[in-house]
Design a protein around this motif. Structure first.
Motif, mmCIF file in Angstrom:
data_model
loop_
_atom_site.group_PDB
_atom_site.id
_atom_site.type_symbol
_atom_site.label_atom_id
_atom_site.label_comp_id
_atom_site.label_asym_id
_atom_site.label_seq_id
_atom_site.Cartn_x
_atom_site.Cartn_y
_atom_site.Cartn_z
ATOM 1 N N GLU A 85 0.825 -1.209 0.000
ATOM 2 C CA GLU A 85 0.000 0.000 0.000
ATOM 3 C C GLU A 85 0.858 1.258 0.000
ATOM 4 O O GLU A 85 0.530 2.244 -0.670
ATOM 5 C CB GLU A 85 -0.940 -0.008 1.209
ATOM 6 C CG GLU A 85 -2.039 -1.048 1.115
ATOM 7 C CD GLU A 85 -2.866 -1.165 2.387
ATOM 8 O OE1 GLU A 85 -2.527 -0.511 3.398
ATOM 9 O OE2 GLU A 85 -3.858 -1.916 2.357
ATOM 10 N N ILE A 86 1.960 1.240 0.743
ATOM 11 C CA ILE A 86 2.861 2.392 0.777
ATOM 12 C C ILE A 86 3.488 2.618 -0.599
ATOM 13 O O ILE A 86 3.575 3.757 -1.074
ATOM 14 C CB ILE A 86 3.946 2.213 1.863
ATOM 15 C CG1 ILE A 86 3.311 2.341 3.255
ATOM 16 C CG2 ILE A 86 5.072 3.214 1.695
ATOM 17 C CD1 ILE A 86 4.235 1.942 4.389
ATOM 18 N N LYS A 87 3.909 1.546 -1.252
ATOM 19 C CA LYS A 87 4.490 1.676 -2.595
ATOM 20 C C LYS A 87 3.476 2.258 -3.571
ATOM 21 O O LYS A 87 3.805 3.124 -4.386
ATOM 22 C CB LYS A 87 4.978 0.318 -3.104
ATOM 23 C CG LYS A 87 6.268 -0.141 -2.488
ATOM 24 C CD LYS A 87 6.686 -1.485 -3.055
ATOM 25 C CE LYS A 87 7.972 -1.975 -2.444
ATOM 26 N NZ LYS A 87 8.370 -3.299 -2.982
ATOM 27 N N GLU A 88 2.225 1.776 -3.478
ATOM 28 C CA GLU A 88 1.177 2.293 -4.364
ATOM 29 C C GLU A 88 0.925 3.773 -4.087
ATOM 30 O O GLU A 88 0.729 4.563 -5.018
ATOM 31 C CB GLU A 88 -0.105 1.475 -4.196
ATOM 32 C CG GLU A 88 0.004 0.073 -4.757
ATOM 33 C CD GLU A 88 -1.194 -0.809 -4.416
ATOM 34 O OE1 GLU A 88 -2.098 -0.355 -3.666
ATOM 35 O OE2 GLU A 88 -1.231 -1.954 -4.891
ATOM 36 N N ILE A 93 1.556 9.489 -5.602
ATOM 37 C CA ILE A 93 2.073 10.830 -5.295
ATOM 38 C C ILE A 93 3.042 11.284 -6.385
ATOM 39 O O ILE A 93 2.981 12.432 -6.836
ATOM 40 C CB ILE A 93 2.752 10.840 -3.903
ATOM 41 C CG1 ILE A 93 1.695 10.709 -2.807
ATOM 42 C CG2 ILE A 93 3.584 12.099 -3.704
ATOM 43 C CD1 ILE A 93 2.267 10.478 -1.420
ATOM 44 N N ASN A 94 3.924 10.391 -6.811
ATOM 45 C CA ASN A 94 4.873 10.740 -7.880
ATOM 46 C C ASN A 94 4.150 11.080 -9.178
ATOM 47 O O ASN A 94 4.507 12.026 -9.868
ATOM 48 C CB ASN A 94 5.867 9.601 -8.108
ATOM 49 C CG ASN A 94 6.896 9.506 -7.017
ATOM 50 O OD1 ASN A 94 7.157 10.466 -6.303
ATOM 51 N ND2 ASN A 94 7.479 8.327 -6.858
ATOM 52 N N LYS A 95 3.126 10.298 -9.498
ATOM 53 C CA LYS A 95 2.362 10.565 -10.720
ATOM 54 C C LYS A 95 1.666 11.911 -10.616
ATOM 55 O O LYS A 95 1.683 12.700 -11.570
ATOM 56 C CB LYS A 95 1.339 9.462 -10.965
ATOM 57 C CG LYS A 95 0.579 9.624 -12.267
ATOM 58 C CD LYS A 95 -0.415 8.504 -12.453
ATOM 59 C CE LYS A 95 -1.175 8.592 -13.747
ATOM 60 N NZ LYS A 95 -1.578 9.860 -14.226
ATOM 61 N N ASN A 96 1.066 12.202 -9.458
ATOM 62 C CA ASN A 96 0.411 13.501 -9.273
ATOM 63 C C ASN A 96 1.420 14.641 -9.375
ATOM 64 O O ASN A 96 1.116 15.696 -9.942
ATOM 65 C CB ASN A 96 -0.310 13.562 -7.921
ATOM 66 C CG ASN A 96 -1.557 12.723 -7.907
ATOM 67 O OD1 ASN A 96 -2.089 12.373 -8.951
ATOM 68 N ND2 ASN A 96 -2.017 12.385 -6.715
ATOM 69 N N TYR A 97 2.613 14.453 -8.821
ATOM 70 C CA TYR A 97 3.656 15.476 -8.885
ATOM 71 C C TYR A 97 4.068 15.730 -10.331
ATOM 72 O O TYR A 97 4.203 16.885 -10.769
ATOM 73 C CB TYR A 97 4.862 15.054 -8.051
ATOM 74 C CG TYR A 97 6.009 16.019 -8.109
ATOM 75 C CD1 TYR A 97 5.983 17.216 -7.407
ATOM 76 C CD2 TYR A 97 7.129 15.739 -8.893
ATOM 77 C CE1 TYR A 97 7.020 18.119 -7.473
ATOM 78 C CE2 TYR A 97 8.178 16.634 -8.964
ATOM 79 C CZ TYR A 97 8.129 17.819 -8.255
ATOM 80 O OH TYR A 97 9.152 18.706 -8.332
ATOM 81 N N ILE A 98 4.249 14.655 -11.064
ATOM 82 C CA ILE A 98 4.642 14.800 -12.478
ATOM 83 C C ILE A 98 3.533 15.489 -13.271
ATOM 84 O O ILE A 98 3.789 16.400 -14.059
ATOM 85 C CB ILE A 98 4.990 13.416 -13.082
ATOM 86 C CG1 ILE A 98 6.280 12.898 -12.458
ATOM 87 C CG2 ILE A 98 5.115 13.497 -14.597
ATOM 88 C CD1 ILE A 98 6.593 11.459 -12.786
ATOM 89 N N ASP A 99 2.288 15.043 -13.047
ATOM 90 C CA ASP A 99 1.169 15.664 -13.752
ATOM 91 C C ASP A 99 1.058 17.154 -13.411
ATOM 92 O O ASP A 99 0.803 17.986 -14.277
ATOM 93 C CB ASP A 99 -0.141 14.952 -13.414
ATOM 94 C CG ASP A 99 -0.210 13.546 -13.997
ATOM 95 O OD1 ASP A 99 0.593 13.229 -14.907
ATOM 96 O OD2 ASP A 99 -1.069 12.754 -13.536
#
Length: 122
Positions: A85-88, A93-99
């Protein structure tokens, strides 16, 4: 544990046959589950020397060890689920940051185009 009776030895031997052991082993870990432990414990009780029975301390120690092992296995499963769950969450979060970064860059490009259209230079 010493067994003097031949019939009892045969019983112990029959308990150790492949088909009984393979049924009691768990598929995932190859270890013993609760049912197998209880079966071993009752067999141990049934085949103990009546003149020299096992101490209750030994049973308590075995049960405590088995209980501790079971709790550690449960904790390991819970930690694995938490880790997943932490990895997901980190990936989200990384995807949201990139977006968000891409969106900011698009807006900056749009602002630059508007400024260029008004003749404002940097």
């Amino acid at each position: 544990m010493e067994i003097n009776n031949i019939a009892q030895k045969e019983h112990v031997y029959k308990f150790d046959e492949k088909k009984d052991v393979s049924r009691t082993e768990t598929k995932k870990t190859g270890g013993l589950d609760k049912d197998a432990f209880l079966k071993l414990l009752t067999t141990q009780l049934a085949n103990q020397d009546p003149l020299n029975p096992m101490e209750d301390k030994e049973f308590i120690a075995q049960m405590a060890q088995f209980s501790t092992l079971e709790q550690i296995q449960n904790m390991n499963k819970n930690l694995q689920v938490s880790q997943k769950e932490i990895k997901e969450s980190i990936n989200a979060i990384n995807k949201n940051y990139i977006d968000a970064s891409i969106e900011i860059l698009k807006q900056l490009i749009d602002i630059r185009k508007v400024l260029e259209s008004y003749g404002v230079e940097e």
